[in-house]
Scaffold this motif. Structure first.
Motif, PDB file in Angstrom:
ATOM      1  N   TRP A 228       0.831  -1.211   0.000  1.00 55.95           N
ATOM      2  CA  TRP A 228       0.000   0.000   0.000  1.00 55.95           C
ATOM      3  C   TRP A 228       0.864   1.259   0.000  1.00 55.95           C
TER       4      TRP A 228
ATOM      5  N   GLU B  77      -3.027   5.432   2.603  1.00 50.25           N
ATOM      6  CA  GLU B  77      -4.206   4.760   2.047  1.00 50.25           C
ATOM      7  C   GLU B  77      -5.362   4.799   3.058  1.00 50.25           C
TER       8      GLU B  77
ATOM      9  N   ARG C 144     -10.514   1.186   1.192  1.00 52.23           N
ATOM     10  CA  ARG C 144      -9.987  -0.034   0.583  1.00 52.23           C
ATOM     11  C   ARG C 144     -10.827  -1.252   0.971  1.00 52.23           C
TER      12      ARG C 144
ATOM     13  N   ARG D 143     -14.091  -1.076  -1.065  1.00 55.99           N
ATOM     14  CA  ARG D 143     -13.846  -1.429  -2.463  1.00 55.99           C
ATOM     15  C   ARG D 143     -13.652  -2.927  -2.622  1.00 55.99           C
TER      16      ARG D 143
ATOM     17  N   ALA E  85     -12.455   6.038  -4.115  1.00 59.38           N
ATOM     18  CA  ALA E  85     -12.059   6.217  -2.720  1.00 59.38           C
ATOM     19  C   ALA E  85     -12.556   7.536  -2.147  1.00 59.38           C
TER      20      ALA E  85
ATOM     21  N   LEU F  74      -7.448  -6.441  -1.547  1.00 62.44           N
ATOM     22  CA  LEU F  74      -6.789  -5.690  -0.477  1.00 62.44           C
ATOM     23  C   LEU F  74      -5.273  -5.679  -0.646  1.00 62.44           C
TER      24      LEU F  74
END
Length: 455
Positions: free
Chosen positions: A282, A286, A291, A294, A348, A451
């Motif tokens: 990452w 982030e 995340r 998503r 995001a 992820l």
């Protein structure tokens, strides 16, 4: 002879059996007009104003602040004034009385409903607004389109939302001594918190005087827009303020959690899978929740069986094309589950904007009913408090919930050597009546793969 009418407490949510009186906006002897607010009631989802279905003189009130009134029980007795507007008996008020029949008033006094004794089988996690994304084991929030939209009303010359009045009552703050900062002169939650932290007296707001024994009309103001607040804002924790060694009645949001958890325990066949996501790749900064959400969207589209509603009575499974994520939100009032809709279509920044809107709505108790229901799968970010793995509760009709644990650094072998990688523990609980182990494992694999992507 004047006609007397009993107003029964309507169903303020979808099947909610009761509500708690926060504050009466009228008193015995007042003259109330059609659709004027009578009382603030707290349900499992919100603090709402209940409007009067009649015009006339208030004769009796069923209970006082803090009393729990069953849905369908009498709430107010009114002596009808034929010279004022009335709603026809057959006209729909937008509410239903789907529970117990009304209990008639006895003698010349009101008879408040005594709240039943209940015990909590689930420990409520620490409260307060924590930095980052708060989450807990998930419960369900039932709601209804029937509840009227919340608006600030003037009572005693002070304009405030019902949730603001409830907080002021809890903190023992006199709203008349609070300097308002909201739109149209409304007192906000922040105003009440400042007044509680700094008890220095402020100039009291002027109060209109009732004329001729008639209650002063309470004009409705425009609904104030919730102000954007930082998720990192701290408030004093309430855990240290609770009463000890006292059998307090369980009410409102927490009471609904008991019912929901009991239903889930009786109906679901839970099975859990656990694994770790290596998030070493990452980029700095982030957004963890963005995340996670998503990845849920990606996994749900890859394995639709986990993004489903199961109807055990009918024996049907509805696989959803949309991905609506029920986000568990911890609050001093109890556990809320808010619906972040269309997660599979959001980037995001959009996800973060929706999360901020939802959390502000929970804090002010101003989320519309449609934002507290109909999620297709569930997410609990319990790791913001503590814990790596969990067996979070699946609430029907959903068939799965994902829990994210506390991030940690794990030692991993890399090209014959060892490195420490940032790692996110993931727990997946699913209803084994509706999903096979293979489907759940493939869903978890798709979630982990997304992820572990760098971006």
């Amino acid at each position: 002879m004047s006609e007397k009418k009993l107003f029964l407490l309507p169903d303020l949510g979808e099947g909610l059996p009761d509500a708690e009186i926060v504050e009466w906006l009228v008193k015995v002897g007042d003259v109330v007009k059609l659709d004027e607010p009578l009382v603030s009631m707290e349900t499992a989802k919100a603090v709402v104003e209940v409007p009067s279905p009649y015009s006339g003189k208030v004769l009796r009130l069923a209970g006082g602040a803090g009393d729990v009134i069953e849905t369908g029980h009498w709430l107010v007795e009114v002596e009808i004034d034929p010279s004022l507007p009335q709603r026809a008996d057959a006209q729909d008020t937008g509410h239903s009385h789907s529970h117990k029949p009304a209990a008639a008033p006895v003698g010349g006094t009101s008879v408040p409903n005594a709240p039943p004794a209940e015990s909590i089988g689930t420990e409520v996690p620490p409260t307060g607004e924590e930095e980052g994304d708060a989450g807990t084991v998930v419960g369900a929030m039932e709601s209804s389109n029937a509840v009227r939209s919340e608006q600030a009303i003037a009572v005693g010359g002070v304009k405030a939302m019902p949730a603001v009045r409830a907080l002021a009552k809890k903190l023992k703050v006199d709203l008349a001594r609070v300097t308002p900062s909201g739109a149209n002169g409304d007192v906000t939650l922040a105003d009440v918190k400042r007044a509680a932290a700094n008890p220095a007296p402020a100039a009291p707001a002027p109060r209109p005087t009732p004329v001729g024994g008639t209650s002063v009309p309470r004009p409705l103001a425009e609904k104030p827009q919730p102000t954007a607040r930082s998720i990192g804002t701290k408030v004093p924790p309430t855990d240290s303020e609770v009463k000890l060694d006292v059998d307090d009645p369980v009410r409102g949001v927490k009471r609904n959690m008991i019912r929901t958890m009991s239903q889930a325990h009786a109906e679901v066949v839970p099975t859990s899978l656990m694994d770790d996501a290596d998030i070493h790749a990452w980029a700095p900064g982030e957004d963890i929740m963005a995340r996670l959400i998503r990845a849920l969207g990606v996994a749900a589209q890859a394995v639709p069986a986990l993004n489903s509603w199961f109807n055990a009575k009918e024996g049907t499974l509805r696989r959803h094309s949309r991905v609506d994520v029920g986000i568990a939100i911890d609050s001093p009032d109890g556990l809320f589950v808010a619906n972040l809709r269309g997660a599979e279509k959001l980037d995001a920044w959009q996800i973060r904007g929706e999360l901020n809107r939802i959390r502000d709505g929970v804090r002010t108790r101003s989320l519309p009913p449609e934002d507290l229901r109909d999620y297709t799968l569930m997410l609990s970010n319990f790791g913001v408090f503590a814990g790596k793995y969990a067996t979070p509760v699946v609430v029907p009709p959903c068939v799965c919930i994902v829990g994210a644990g506390r991030l940690y650094h794990a030692v991993v072998p890399v090209l014959g050597g060892l490195e420490t990688h940032r790692t996110m523990p993931i727990s997946l609980t699913f209803d084994h009546r509706a999903c096979t182990g293979g489907e759940a494992a493939r869903f978890l694999r798709a979630l982990l793969d997304d992820l572990q992507r760098p971006h």
